[in-house]
Design an enzyme around this catalytic site. Structure first.
Site, PDB file in Angstrom:
ATOM      1  N   ARG A   1      40.844  44.025  22.611  1.00 57.98           N
ATOM      2  CA  ARG A   1      41.959  43.246  22.065  1.00 57.98           C
ATOM      3  C   ARG A   1      41.535  42.119  21.135  1.00 57.98           C
ATOM      4  O   ARG A   1      42.380  41.464  20.539  1.00 57.98           O
ATOM      5  CB  ARG A   1      42.840  42.747  23.205  1.00 57.98           C
ATOM      6  CG  ARG A   1      43.425  43.941  23.974  1.00 57.98           C
ATOM      7  CD  ARG A   1      44.600  43.606  24.813  1.00 57.98           C
ATOM      8  NE  ARG A   1      45.646  42.907  24.090  1.00 57.98           N
ATOM      9  CZ  ARG A   1      46.681  42.332  24.678  1.00 57.98           C
ATOM     10  NH1 ARG A   1      46.789  42.369  25.984  1.00 57.98           N
ATOM     11  NH2 ARG A   1      47.589  41.708  23.970  1.00 57.98           N
TER      12      ARG A   1
ATOM     13  N   PRO B   1      38.595  38.737  32.593  1.00 56.55           N
ATOM     14  CA  PRO B   1      37.433  38.224  33.351  1.00 56.55           C
ATOM     15  C   PRO B   1      37.639  36.776  33.805  1.00 56.55           C
ATOM     16  O   PRO B   1      38.035  35.924  33.027  1.00 56.55           O
ATOM     17  CB  PRO B   1      36.285  38.305  32.333  1.00 56.55           C
ATOM     18  CG  PRO B   1      36.750  39.212  31.259  1.00 56.55           C
ATOM     19  CD  PRO B   1      38.243  39.119  31.235  1.00 56.55           C
ATOM     20  N   GLU B   2      37.383  36.541  35.092  1.00 50.54           N
ATOM     21  CA  GLU B   2      37.416  35.191  35.652  1.00 50.54           C
ATOM     22  C   GLU B   2      35.990  34.864  36.122  1.00 50.54           C
ATOM     23  O   GLU B   2      35.063  35.596  35.802  1.00 50.54           O
ATOM     24  CB  GLU B   2      38.425  35.124  36.808  1.00 50.54           C
ATOM     25  CG  GLU B   2      39.841  35.530  36.360  1.00 50.54           C
ATOM     26  CD  GLU B   2      40.877  35.459  37.477  1.00 50.54           C
ATOM     27  OE1 GLU B   2      40.675  34.684  38.433  1.00 50.54           O
ATOM     28  OE2 GLU B   2      41.878  36.188  37.401  1.00 50.54           O
TER      29      GLU B   2
END
Ligand SMILES: [Zn+2]
Length: 274
Positions: free
Chosen positions: A112, A2-3
């Site tokens: 993760r 995500p940016e």
């Protein structure tokens, strides 16, 4: 990963869910999420807090409480914030659950487990964020001279400079490539060698690529989800990212892939000359 467009999309969807609501009970199952703080201690501290606003700085989601404290959430690689149907059912990757005082629940999912939750006291929030995050690229106060100032000090490739969160907040690997294609600037050009027109073009390229990402509610390449569990669609309109061998939409030259600052980097060898 995500940016800014993905985190901003999450913020816009989750703010109306959280604002004004009290955290009735909080369960955090993963010690990595809050370390070095104890996850059960953080959960207890969060219980009873009432949300005043949900903000964003760079890639940080900032849940502000009426007490003045704030919960900083960073999604890192694979974090997502879910509500409604997205927060129900069995999920082996669910790391935390917040029960709200309206009976609904917000879940935090992370495959993760690189995401972080950090609870800050009222006097800590601004200093913490300001030390890590540069100017907001979509804010009206962000001018190309601000970008010029930070690039003038950098001999690193422009792509690497854009990835530094202190240069400009929220740009990551995807939107850096998209911005440089829009600006017609090669990703390996030394940042401090760009002329004023090129800096202007990069400044505009950053804004346009981020805005395009937000319009399509972020890009789902793999794990990113909106709070209701649906996917973003910005990936369908990428100009260069992930498009090696496909024709540039401006000049039809096949897009090339190289490595810059250890990251896969896509660009048009004809529009973006070294
Ligand atoms: Zn081209």
């Amino acid at each position: 990963m995500p940016e800014l467009p993905e985190v901003e999309t999450v913020r816009r969807r989750i703010a109306p869910v959280l604002e004004g609501r009290r955290f009735e009970s909080v369960t955090i199952d993963d010690p990595r999420l809050t370390r070095p703080e104890d996850q059960e201690e953080v959960a207890r501290e969060l219980e009873g807090e009432r949300v005043s606003a949900v903000h964003r700085r760079g890639k940080y989601l900032i849940v502000r409480f009426e007490s003045g404290r704030a919960l900083l959430i960073h999604l890192r690689m694979t974090g997502s914030v879910l509500h409604g149907a997205g927060a129900e059912g069995d999920d082996p990757h669910r790391r935390a659950v917040i029960e709200l005082d309206d009976g609904s629940r917000v879940a935090y999912r992370d495959v993760r487990r690189f995401g972080t939750w950090l609870l800050l006291e009222p006097d800590e929030v601004e200093a913490y964020v300001d030390a890590r995050v540069g100017r907001e690229p979509l804010g009206p106060a962000y001018k190309s001279r601000h970008l010029a100032e930070s690039l003038a000090k950098r001999r690193a490739p422009i792509k690497a400079a854009l990835l530094d969160q202190r240069t400009v907040a929220g740009v990551g690997n995807i939107y850096a490539d998209e911005a440089l294609w829009r600006a017609r600037v090669h990703p390996l050009r030394p940042a401090n060698e760009l002329d004023a027109d090129e800096v202007k073009a990069v400044h505009q390229g950053v804004r346009r690529s981020l805005e395009a990402g937000i319009r399509r509610q972020g890009s789902t390449l793999r794990d990113y989800r909106l709070p209701d569990g649906s996917s973003g669609s910005a990936q369908e309109r990428f100009k260069v990212y992930g498009r090696a061998g496909l024709p540039c939409e401006r000049c039809s030259t096949p897009i090339d892939k190289i490595r810059v600052a250890g990251r896969g980097t896509w660009y048009c060898p004809s529009c973006q000359r070294l």
